[in-house]
Design a protein around this motif. Structure first.
Motif, mmCIF file in Angstrom:
data_model
loop_
_atom_site.group_PDB
_atom_site.id
_atom_site.type_symbol
_atom_site.label_atom_id
_atom_site.label_comp_id
_atom_site.label_asym_id
_atom_site.label_seq_id
_atom_site.Cartn_x
_atom_site.Cartn_y
_atom_site.Cartn_z
ATOM 1 N N UNK A 443 0.798 -1.213 0.000
ATOM 2 C CA UNK A 443 0.000 0.000 0.000
ATOM 3 C C UNK A 443 0.833 1.267 0.000
ATOM 4 N N UNK A 444 0.159 2.409 -0.186
ATOM 5 C CA UNK A 444 0.765 3.735 -0.115
ATOM 6 C C UNK A 444 1.983 3.855 -1.033
ATOM 7 N N UNK A 445 1.834 3.438 -2.280
ATOM 8 C CA UNK A 445 2.980 3.406 -3.178
ATOM 9 C C UNK A 445 3.092 4.669 -4.031
ATOM 10 N N UNK A 446 4.326 5.004 -4.353
ATOM 11 C CA UNK A 446 4.595 6.143 -5.230
ATOM 12 C C UNK A 446 4.306 5.761 -6.675
ATOM 13 N N UNK A 447 3.554 6.616 -7.353
ATOM 14 C CA UNK A 447 3.239 6.369 -8.754
ATOM 15 C C UNK A 447 4.487 6.559 -9.620
ATOM 16 N N UNK A 448 4.390 6.176 -10.878
ATOM 17 C CA UNK A 448 5.503 6.317 -11.806
ATOM 18 C C UNK A 448 5.084 7.185 -12.993
ATOM 19 N N UNK A 449 5.883 8.186 -13.282
ATOM 20 C CA UNK A 449 5.760 8.941 -14.525
ATOM 21 C C UNK A 449 7.107 8.811 -15.216
ATOM 22 N N UNK A 450 7.172 7.934 -16.193
ATOM 23 C CA UNK A 450 8.419 7.645 -16.887
ATOM 24 C C UNK A 450 8.520 8.478 -18.161
ATOM 25 N N UNK A 451 9.598 9.230 -18.264
ATOM 26 C CA UNK A 451 9.836 10.079 -19.426
ATOM 27 C C UNK A 451 10.824 9.395 -20.364
ATOM 28 N N UNK A 452 10.470 9.352 -21.624
ATOM 29 C CA UNK A 452 11.298 8.750 -22.668
ATOM 30 C C UNK A 452 12.372 9.748 -23.084
ATOM 31 N N UNK A 453 13.640 9.330 -23.030
ATOM 32 C CA UNK A 453 14.733 10.252 -23.358
ATOM 33 C C UNK A 453 14.991 10.373 -24.855
ATOM 34 N N UNK A 454 14.169 9.690 -25.662
ATOM 35 C CA UNK A 454 14.334 9.759 -27.103
ATOM 36 C C UNK A 454 14.992 8.534 -27.692
ATOM 37 N N UNK A 468 2.181 13.008 -6.791
ATOM 38 C CA UNK A 468 2.642 12.618 -5.458
ATOM 39 C C UNK A 468 1.604 11.848 -4.661
ATOM 40 N N UNK A 469 0.454 11.543 -5.233
ATOM 41 C CA UNK A 469 -0.579 10.875 -4.442
ATOM 42 C C UNK A 469 -0.170 9.443 -4.123
ATOM 43 N N UNK A 470 -0.696 8.906 -3.005
ATOM 44 C CA UNK A 470 -0.405 7.542 -2.559
ATOM 45 C C UNK A 470 -1.675 6.696 -2.462
ATOM 46 N N UNK A 471 -2.681 7.041 -3.245
ATOM 47 C CA UNK A 471 -3.894 6.241 -3.275
ATOM 48 C C UNK A 471 -3.622 4.915 -3.986
ATOM 49 N N UNK A 472 -4.555 3.980 -3.821
ATOM 50 C CA UNK A 472 -4.444 2.701 -4.522
ATOM 51 C C UNK A 472 -4.970 2.883 -5.942
ATOM 52 N N UNK A 473 -4.048 3.161 -6.852
ATOM 53 C CA UNK A 473 -4.414 3.476 -8.229
ATOM 54 C C UNK A 473 -4.832 2.241 -9.008
ATOM 55 N N UNK A 474 -5.830 2.403 -9.855
ATOM 56 C CA UNK A 474 -6.282 1.310 -10.716
ATOM 57 C C UNK A 474 -6.246 1.744 -12.185
ATOM 58 N N UNK A 475 -7.274 2.410 -12.636
ATOM 59 C CA UNK A 475 -7.340 2.785 -14.048
ATOM 60 C C UNK A 475 -6.715 4.151 -14.276
#
Length: 597
Positions: A443-454, A468-475
């Motif tokens: 639980x309480x996990x950090x989300x990922x926003x991955x940026x492509x370097x090209x 920065x949210x730590x909710x239980x993300x689904x869709x």
């Protein structure tokens, strides 16, 4: 039969994790608010974009309610009731502005259809349009939705995925919706989490795939047995059936799955359709929990399961997402499938299936490059979507995660390990599972926003760009909500709020969007593949009606172009088989394109 290597790994690594848990949870507590303030100048300078969470300012106050099932399942209800939060993008009234449909999963709760007001705000119109009160006792609850214009009248219709009675609503030209489930020929009861509209036979009418999770014979609110769980953590085949509905026209559908080669009972969590072989026919990729993924190759007359031959179906994991993206700008789709990773306990790793030049019997070969690309470890991962957040011309990736967030100081992983090491009789009976008793599980996990370097390598920048949210993300779904050339991100959280991340890309980077409309093809152009050529580059995108986990993106195709691009052409492969080339492309515009006669 024992649980296998995954189960043994969980049990062995528990003893390491036992020491790590207090440290991990303490760090989570300390870092929960870290990054709440975003240095927007720094984010723009380094990454070319940042997000701001604007749901309340936009008039969206939706909070998902989790299902409450048979009391026999109460000891492990947090796990059983861990799915159902879904978000889909649709322009239901065809005014050119994306709207949002979100599901609720407790009996008696209401779903919401947020109409875009064109001014940065949204209004829930589901009650007056007939799409709110769909979780009535005795009918099951919503777990997802997909939109497709099944009768080609110009307005997208809604298929509601349920643990219970699936529903089909006809869109009455944006003025309301009519329940046409009975005449459509849908099954009386399913326990499904995924569905996809696609025209598998190219006849211009949308067909529907529906993937079961729990066996359809179980009413999860009135159980005669607790033996409803998977019989293996790696090769379970006692889940719900998979359905393929052929569109007969006049609002009627025929179920043809077994006749056309789809008869699996693996536990489906996500599905996606795309022509992965270049045959002109859409193939079907299914991510299964407790097992291997499946790739159904479409030869134009039936489907053939070729996952193992293609390389994507040999390693059992916990598949929860299917998303297609041309990450190298090579006019070919890679496939992103999310799984489970918990340091100290279980590292399945997410799969980034990249196509190779070789084939085997006409089947494309894939290799998992998630580790090399930097997008492998995403926690207990769920929905993920590709999108060009900074409009630099390469696709980035947004991932949700977090399974059960309860007591931060107590973990369920030890109990989980005990179950996974058991034989099928132990695993398959919910009464054998230790009670959660308020514990968290990843639980309480950090989300990922991955940026492509090209070059196809991804860097996680989530906290730096405002996620920065730590909710239980689904869709997670993607759309240019305000028609300003920025891809925004909408996240549905299990038992949590719907979040809208407004995107602020570098204004120096240009963009272009395409709104495709079929004529001989289905009117929504679902399945159309478009390749944009610019500055010596090419990028492939597809119109899809179902992507990620329990989500659907905007049907419009968005391409970032970078700075001062030289635009060449757009080549569209329509579902009808027609190939159309469009020249003279104006940047920073939404361009409507109708299939040429």
């Amino acid at each position: 039969m024992k649980g296998g290597p995954i189960a043994r790994a969980v049990l062995i690594l528990f003893f390491i994790g036992l020491i790590a848990v207090p440290v991990i949870l303490t760090r989570r507590n300390q870092s929960r608010s870290a990054g709440a303030h975003v240095d927007t100048r720094a984010a723009l300078a380094r990454y070319g974009f940042y997000f701001t969470e604007v749901s309340r300012q936009a008039g969206i106050h939706f909070v998902h309610q989790m299902p409450q099932l048979d009391p026999k399942l109460a000891p492990i209800m947090p796990e059983i009731a861990s799915m159902g939060a879904s978000v889909t993008v649709v322009d239901y009234n065809q005014d050119g502005w994306p709207d949002l449909y979100v599901t609720n999963s407790r009996q008696g709760t209401k779903n919401a259809l947020y109409r875009n007001n064109h001014d940065g705000t949204f209004t829930d119109v589901a009650p007056q349009l007939g799409l709110a009160d769909v979780n009535q006792p005795g009918t099951g609850v919503s777990t997802g939705a997909v939109w497709g214009d099944y009768d080609n009248d110009g307005y997208p219709d809604l298929f509601l995925i349920k643990w219970g009675r699936p529903m089909l609503f006809h869109n009455d030209r944006g003025r309301g919706f009519t329940d046409v489930s009975k005449q459509a020929g849908l099954p009386a009861w399913v326990n499904a989490d995924t569905a996809v509209w696609f025209d598998y036979d190219g006849d211009g009418k949308l067909d529907l795939f529906l993937g079961g999770y729990f066996n359809e014979n179980y009413d999860l609110w009135h159980l005669n047995t607790t033996k409803i769980m998977p019989d293996s953590f790696e090769y379970a085949e006692n889940g719900g059936r998979k359905y393929l509905f052929h569109n007969l026209g006049s609002g009627r559908f025929e179920e043809v799955s077994e006749k056309l080669g789809i008869n699996s009972r693996r536990w489906a969590l996500a599905a996606g359709a795309a022509d992965l072989t270049g045959s002109g026919h859409p193939d079907l990729f299914v991510a299964n929990d407790y097992g291997v993924s499946e790739l159904y190759m479409n030869d134009g007359s039936r489907f053939h399961e070729v996952g193992k031959l293609a390389g994507v179906g040999y390693s059992p994991k916990s598949g929860m997402n299917v998303a297609f993206g041309d990450i190298f700008n090579q006019n070919r789709f890679s496939i992103y499938v999310s799984n489970i990773s918990e340091p100290g306990f279980l590292i399945q790793g997410n799969n980034f299936w990249v196509p190779q030049d070789s084939t085997a019997g006409g089947v494309p070969k894939y290799v998992n490059m998630a580790n090399a690309l930097g997008a492998e470890l995403g926690g207990w991962s769920f929905g993920a979507q590709f999108g060009d957040w900074n409009n630099d011309g390469t696709l980035d990736l947004f991932l949700t995660n977090g399974y059960v967030s309860l007591d931060r100081h107590r973990s369920y992983w030890y109990d989980f390990a005990k179950v996974t090491a058991g034989n099928s009789a132990i695993i398959g009976d919910a009464s054998n599972w230790p009670p959660f008793d308020g514990c968290s599980l990843s639980g309480y996990q950090e989300k990922r926003v991955w940026v492509n370097d090209g070059s196809g390598h991804f860097e996680d920048v989530a906290s730096a760009v405002g996620v920065t949210d730590r909710h239980d993300g689904r869709a997670v779904a993607v759309a240019d909500l305000w028609n300003n050339g920025a891809l925004d991100v909408i996240v549905a959280n299990q038992g949590g709020p719907l979040l809208v991340y407004a995107n602020h890309p570098d204004p120096a980077n240009q963009w272009i969007e395409f709104a495709l409309q079929g004529t001989k093809s289905n009117r929504d152009a679902i399945g159309a593949q478009a390749t944009l050529y610019w500055d010596g580059q090419q990028q492939l995108q597809q119109v899809s009606a179902g992507s990620g986990f329990a989500a659907q993106n905007d049907l419009r195709l968005h391409f970032g172009l970078g700075k001062d691009p030289h635009r060449e052409k757009l080549v569209i492969h329509w579902p009808s088989g027609k190939v159309q080339t469009v020249l003279h492309l104006a940047p920073n515009h939404i361009v409507p394109i109708r299939e040429a006669q």
